[in-house]
Design a protein around this motif. Structure first.
Motif, short mmCIF file in Angstrom:
data_model
loop_
_atom_site.label_atom_id
_atom_site.label_comp_id
_atom_site.label_asym_id
_atom_site.label_seq_id
_atom_site.Cartn_x
_atom_site.Cartn_y
_atom_site.Cartn_z
N GLN A 82 0.82 -1.21 0.00
CA GLN A 82 0.00 0.00 0.00
C GLN A 82 0.86 1.26 0.00
O GLN A 82 0.58 2.21 -0.74
N MET A 85 2.41 1.57 -3.45
CA MET A 85 1.40 1.99 -4.43
C MET A 85 1.06 3.47 -4.26
O MET A 85 0.92 4.19 -5.26
N THR A 104 -4.35 -7.77 -12.25
CA THR A 104 -3.99 -8.68 -11.17
C THR A 104 -4.84 -9.94 -11.28
O THR A 104 -5.96 -9.89 -11.80
N CYS A 113 -7.46 -2.35 -4.31
CA CYS A 113 -7.21 -1.26 -5.26
C CYS A 113 -8.48 -0.47 -5.54
O CYS A 113 -8.45 0.76 -5.66
N GLU A 114 -9.59 -1.17 -5.63
CA GLU A 114 -10.87 -0.51 -5.86
C GLU A 114 -11.26 0.36 -4.67
O GLU A 114 -11.62 1.54 -4.84
N ARG A 116 -9.30 1.36 -1.88
CA ARG A 116 -8.32 2.33 -1.37
C ARG A 116 -8.02 3.45 -2.37
O ARG A 116 -7.87 4.61 -1.98
N TRP A 117 -7.87 3.11 -3.65
CA TRP A 117 -7.43 4.11 -4.63
C TRP A 117 -8.49 4.47 -5.67
O TRP A 117 -8.26 5.34 -6.49
N PHE A 119 -9.71 2.41 -8.09
CA PHE A 119 -9.65 1.68 -9.35
C PHE A 119 -11.02 1.10 -9.66
O PHE A 119 -11.75 0.70 -8.76
#
Length: 133
Positions: A82, A85, A104, A113-114, A116-117, A119
């Motif tokens: 994390q 990234m 991935t 990823c979806e 936290r960031w 995506f």
């Protein structure tokens, strides 16, 4: 926790990580782009990631994420990933990239990823292909 840029002298280390994970080993010549090594809070190398940046188009691709099999704590690995990234995304955004793509095979990582960031999972049935020439 910290990150640093990948150097050619790191290749032997990450090569061992790929072998231990059962992933294909990427040739050093394919890593001549921005790469980061992420460390645990104990200053142990824990993960690596590379970004391929399109020229003239604001799209970058994240590739070859690998973790160190010797780091036994899943939480330590995830924190290092994390942190790495976060740093990679900051670099790409500062360089003007407006879209960052990634692939991935790990559902858990995709969900992180979806969440936290931000995506967007655009297809969970795609087939990724490469051709070595």
């Amino acid at each position: 926790m910290r990150t640093r840029l990948f150097k050619d002298s790191d290749y032997e280390m990450v090569q061992k990580w790929w072998v231990a994970s059962g992933s294909p080993v990427v040739n050093l010549s394919q890593l001549q782009t921005i790469g980061l090594i992420g460390y645990t809070s104990d200053n142990e190398p824990a993960c690596a990631l590379w970004a391929y940046r399109s020229k003239g188009v604001g799209v970058a691709f994240l590739e070859h994420l690998v973790t160190n099999h010797k780091v036994k704590s899943p939480m330590q690995k995830m924190k290092a990933v994390q942190y790495m990234m976060d740093h990679m995304l900051d670099i790409l955004q500062q360089d003007g990239y407006q879209m960052i793509r990634g692939t991935t095979w790990c559902d858990t990582l995709a969900k992180i990823c979806e969440k936290r960031w931000g995506f967007e999972i655009i297809d969970d049935n795609s087939i990724n292909m490469s051709l070595l020439v």
